[in-house]
Design an enzyme around this catalytic site. Structure first.
Site, PDB file in Angstrom:
ATOM      1  N   PRO A   2       0.831  -1.210   0.000  1.00  0.00           N
ATOM      2  CA  PRO A   2       0.000   0.000   0.000  1.00  0.00           C
ATOM      3  C   PRO A   2       0.865   1.260   0.000  1.00  0.00           C
ATOM      4  CG  PRO A   2      -0.803  -1.584   1.607  1.00  0.00           C
ATOM      5  CD  PRO A   2       0.515  -2.097   1.110  1.00  0.00           C
ATOM      6  N   GLU A   3       0.460   2.223  -0.807  1.00  0.00           N
ATOM      7  CA  GLU A   3       1.188   3.493  -0.869  1.00  0.00           C
ATOM      8  C   GLU A   3       0.407   4.544  -0.079  1.00  0.00           C
ATOM      9  OE1 GLU A   3       2.463   4.445  -4.877  1.00  0.00           O
ATOM     10  OE2 GLU A   3       2.601   2.329  -5.407  1.00  0.00           O
TER      11      GLU A   3
END
Length: 293
Positions: A2-3
């Site tokens: 996840p960014e």
């Protein structure tokens, strides 16, 4: 992994059920995730009120009434879901209950509101750690992080200063968490496309010989701001594991201009180019060689 937009989406979903509520009890159902839990992990959380839930880069930080901070990282497959007293899973607009197999429910927070917050992580690459508030600046996972790309400090001048004299590629510089915190492969590809800058361009070209920001730097910062804000509004990008905290998919992947579009026409008006893919620093890079210079 996840960014920033995905982690911010999770933060916004957990905020209504965590902030201002007391952790009546905490469970760590195994001895470790990516790292071992501290021996007193559950005991230090019990009875503490969550005064605020923030984000730094790709990390969540729960500020506790004890003066401690709970540092949380989703890893590759970590997710949170919220279960109400009536067993109805109603985490709000931004929750994400992808992990339904309870064997992977590794941490549970029982909140004073009657809600249970469950952390599910099949790959066990996430982690949680309690640190003193005064230790944050020395925390190894946080101390070398660069500026927040959506923070007031981050502008063309700051990015130019960070990249001045660098002999690395522009894409590699943007993925360096010491240069700017929270950016990952997807959003770097998308921002470079919007700024019409080649991922192979030298990072040093963002600064003049005097260290002042070039037009490239200004365009890139504008593109980073736009891409991240749009992705957050869309609930992030769901490619494998990410879900919004309501259980819905994020839908920014439907707005990708280059990422995962190898062989498709460039979407820049009048370009006529084709999206290409190549491996750069071990990661897939998607770009249009015709309009990104």
């Amino acid at each position: 992994m996840p960014e920033l937009p995905e982690v911010e989406t999770v933060r916004r979903g957990l905020q209504p059920v965590m902030e201002g509520a007391k952790i009546v009890a905490a469970e760590a159902r195994r001895g470790d995730l990516r790292f071992p839990f501290q021996p007193d992990f559950a005991k230090r959380l019990q009875g503490q009120t969550v005064r605020g839930l923030g984000r730094r880069a790709k990390y969540l930080l729960a500020d506790l009434s004890s003066g401690d901070v709970l540092l949380m990282h989703l890893g590759m497959s970590g997710s949170f879901r919220v279960i109400k007293q009536d067993d109805e899973e109603t985490p709000g607009e931004f929750h994400y209950p992808r992990g339904k197999d309870s064997v992977h429910d590794h941490v549970v927070f029982h909140m004073s509101s009657g809600a249970d917050i469950v952390f599910n992580d099949p790959r066990r690459f996430g982690f949680m750690k309690i640190i003193g508030r005064g230790e944050i600046e020395r925390e190894p996972h946080l101390k070398d992080l660069g500026p927040e790309p959506l923070g007031n400090e981050f502008d063309a001048a700051m990015l130019a200063t960070a990249c001045a004299g660098k002999k690395t590629s522009l894409k590699a510089a943007l993925l360096d968490q010491r240069v700017v915190a929270g950016l990952g492969n997807i959003y770097v590809c998308e921002a470079l496309f919007r700024a019409h800058l080649s991922p192979r361009r030298l990072a040093a070209t963002l600064a003049t010989r005097k260290g002042e920001p070039t037009d490239h730097a200004r365009r890139l910062v504008e593109a980073i701001h736009a891409v991240l804000n749009e992705a957050i509004r869309a609930g992030g990008s769901s490619l494998r594991d990410h879900r919004q905290t309501s259980g819905e998919l994020g839908y920014f992947q439907h707005s990708f201009q280059v990422y995962d579009r190898e062989g498709e026409p460039c979407r820049t008006d009048g370009c006529g180019g084709v999206v290409k893919r190549f491996v750069q620093n071990g990661r897939s890079t998607f770009w249009c060689p015709k309009c990104q210079r």
